[in-house]
Scaffold this active site. Structure first.
Site, short mmCIF file in Angstrom:
data_model
loop_
_atom_site.label_atom_id
_atom_site.label_comp_id
_atom_site.label_asym_id
_atom_site.label_seq_id
_atom_site.Cartn_x
_atom_site.Cartn_y
_atom_site.Cartn_z
N GLU A 16 0.82 -1.22 0.00
CA GLU A 16 0.00 0.00 0.00
C GLU A 16 0.85 1.28 0.00
OE1 GLU A 16 -3.81 -0.63 2.45
OE2 GLU A 16 -2.43 -2.17 3.12
N VAL A 180 -11.40 -15.89 0.65
CA VAL A 180 -10.02 -16.30 0.94
C VAL A 180 -9.18 -15.03 0.94
CG1 VAL A 180 -8.05 -17.63 0.10
CG2 VAL A 180 -10.36 -18.54 -0.15
N SER A 187 -6.33 -3.13 1.44
CA SER A 187 -6.80 -2.60 0.16
C SER A 187 -7.27 -3.70 -0.81
CB SER A 187 -5.72 -1.73 -0.52
OG SER A 187 -5.51 -0.56 0.23
N SER A 188 -7.80 -4.76 -0.26
CA SER A 188 -8.37 -5.88 -1.03
C SER A 188 -7.34 -6.67 -1.84
CB SER A 188 -9.49 -5.42 -1.97
OG SER A 188 -10.57 -4.92 -1.23
N GLU A 218 -16.43 -17.56 6.17
CA GLU A 218 -17.79 -17.69 5.61
C GLU A 218 -18.16 -16.34 4.97
OE1 GLU A 218 -21.42 -17.37 8.17
OE2 GLU A 218 -20.03 -16.96 9.80
N ILE A 220 -20.45 -13.36 4.39
CA ILE A 220 -21.56 -12.77 5.13
C ILE A 220 -22.49 -12.08 4.13
CG2 ILE A 220 -22.22 -11.07 6.88
CD1 ILE A 220 -20.74 -13.46 8.10
N ASP A 221 -23.74 -12.44 4.22
CA ASP A 221 -24.75 -11.87 3.34
C ASP A 221 -25.19 -10.53 3.93
OD1 ASP A 221 -26.61 -11.68 1.36
OD2 ASP A 221 -28.14 -12.85 2.44
N CYS A 223 -24.90 -5.91 3.63
CA CYS A 223 -24.12 -4.79 3.10
C CYS A 223 -22.94 -4.51 4.03
CB CYS A 223 -24.98 -3.56 2.92
SG CYS A 223 -25.58 -2.85 4.45
N ASP A 302 -14.64 -1.60 10.21
CA ASP A 302 -15.47 -2.06 9.09
C ASP A 302 -16.33 -3.24 9.54
OD1 ASP A 302 -14.11 -0.20 7.63
OD2 ASP A 302 -12.96 -1.62 6.43
N SER A 326 -11.14 8.44 0.26
CA SER A 326 -11.12 7.55 1.41
C SER A 326 -12.33 7.73 2.32
CB SER A 326 -9.84 7.75 2.23
OG SER A 326 -8.74 7.22 1.54
#
Ligand code: ADP
Ligand code: MG
Length: 355
Positions: A16, A180, A187-188, A218, A220-221, A223, A302, A326
């Site tokens: 990053e 995973v 940052s994904s 797992e 998560i369903d 938003c 988050d 951001s």
């Protein structure tokens, strides 16, 4: 009284690095210059420390290393309280009152730079060594938050060479999709949503490019929502809650590809379009997480919000992004708090906590 010297650390040995350059530019340009004098310290991708004295625009443009740099070292001796610059055989000491480590991810947000500053006896903005290290490790932070009575995604953490047998055993009881990820990512980078077992190994290989410890969670369903928090102990200020609406796939900030918004497949509502009572629940959960993980100063919490309004922990960023797109500064701004006020409060906290 003279101005307070603030060593602003930027760049760093991290995936990053470039995000940090943009964040640091925001911090530097918003510092209250009546009170603070920034000393700009860039850390190159190879780990070299450089005192930077050039134009500020060259920092986010990533051209700062081309000129106006002098090699510098941080003195570990607390009685020195600063940096040592050596030019042409002549040494000069630079006193730092406080450091603002605007560094994201590995080597910046994981407790290492915080340890160095502790040794050097220099107060610094943000979370301490333990908190930074816990938050950086999604496996450890999830365990601590779960212990505090807050729901976390079911997960396993795997290290080393992962065999098919080990994986099959670990995945018993999981439904797809799963996520995973490198346990210490950001940052994904290296995160994959896996819809079926046959794709699992490829996702693990991708995550292993960033970390040897891999998490499988797992899915998560619901938003994604976030809270920006500023403060310490019982005295916490929380910005407006934000809400990420993903149009396809999962949330992925592509700093390099989408320069203006950083967003490819999602839009962010600030404040969240959620009933007030749900927003309060989100804020209370975020504050409880901030305290459980011993955070101080600044952190972005988050979370996921399920369709039946259950709040599930995702992660804490102890030095959240401060780029133009951001989430942390946007959530604070929506609550009427500017970056100048954030930096002022965070620096004052660092100085108070050190006394
Ligand atoms: N368990 C999960 N369930 C649903 N979505 C997830 C889960 N884990 C990650 N994601 C998605 O992947 C994104 C990146 O994952 P995250 O753990 O936040 O990594 P990073 O530290 O790189 O931001 C999240 O913002 C979310 O969209
Ligand atoms: Mg994230």
């Amino acid at each position: 009284m003279g101005k307070i010297t603030v060593g602003v650390l930027f760049g760093g040995q991290s995936s990053e690095h470039k995000v940090s350059l943009k964040s640091a530019h925001t911090i530097i340009t918003n510092l209250d210059r009546e009170k603070y004098e920034p000393i700009l310290i860039g850390i190159a991708e190879d780990g070299k420390w450089k005192l930077y004295d050039g134009p500020l625009e060259a920092i986010p443009q990533d051209t700062w290393e081309q000129s106006d740099c002098t090699p510098i070292v941080l003195l570990p001796d607390p009685s020195q309280h600063g940096l040592l610059k050596t030019v042409g055989g002549m040494s000069e000491k630079i006193h730092l009152d406080v450091v603002f480590p605007v560094l994201h991810g590995k080597n910046g947000e994981d407790g290492k730079i915080q340890s160095l500053l502790e040794l050097a006896g220099i107060p610094y903005v943000g979370c301490g060594v333990l908190s930074s290290a816990m938050c950086m490790d999604k496996d450890v932070s999830h365990r601590v938050v779960k212990e505090a009575g807050i729901r976390v995604p079911e997960s396993i953490a795997l290290t080393g060479a992962i065999s098919e047998e080990q994986l099959a055993k670990g995945m018993t009881g999981f439904n797809y999709p799963v996520f995973v990820k490198p346990v210490s990512g950001g940052s994904s980078y290296g995160v994959t949503k896996v819809e079926e077992e046959s794709k699992l190994m490829a996702a693990i290989r991708e995550a292993q490019k960033y970390d040897m410890k891999i998490g499988i969670e797992e899915g998560i369903d619901g938003c994604e929502v976030g809270c920006s928090i500023l403060g310490h102990g019982d005295d916490l200020t929380v910005g407006e809650v934000d809400q990420i609406v993903v149009t396809n796939g999962y949330f992925h900030i592509h700093q390099d590809m989408f320069k203006k918004t950083g967003l490819e497949n999602a839009s962010i509502h600030v404040p969240a379009q959620l009933p007030q009572v749900v927003q309060e629940k989100i804020k209370d959960t975020a504050k409880a997480i901030f305290r459980a993980l011993c955070c101080t100063g600044i952190a972005r919490v988050d979370l996921f919000l399920t369709p039946d309004n259950e709040v599930v922990f995702n992660e804490v960023n102890t030095m959240p992004g401060f780029t133009s797109y951001s989430r942390y500064p946007r959530m604070m701004e929506a609550a009427g708090i500017s970056v100048t006020e954030i930096t002022d409060h965070a620096i004052q906290l660092a100085l108070e906590n050190a006394n």
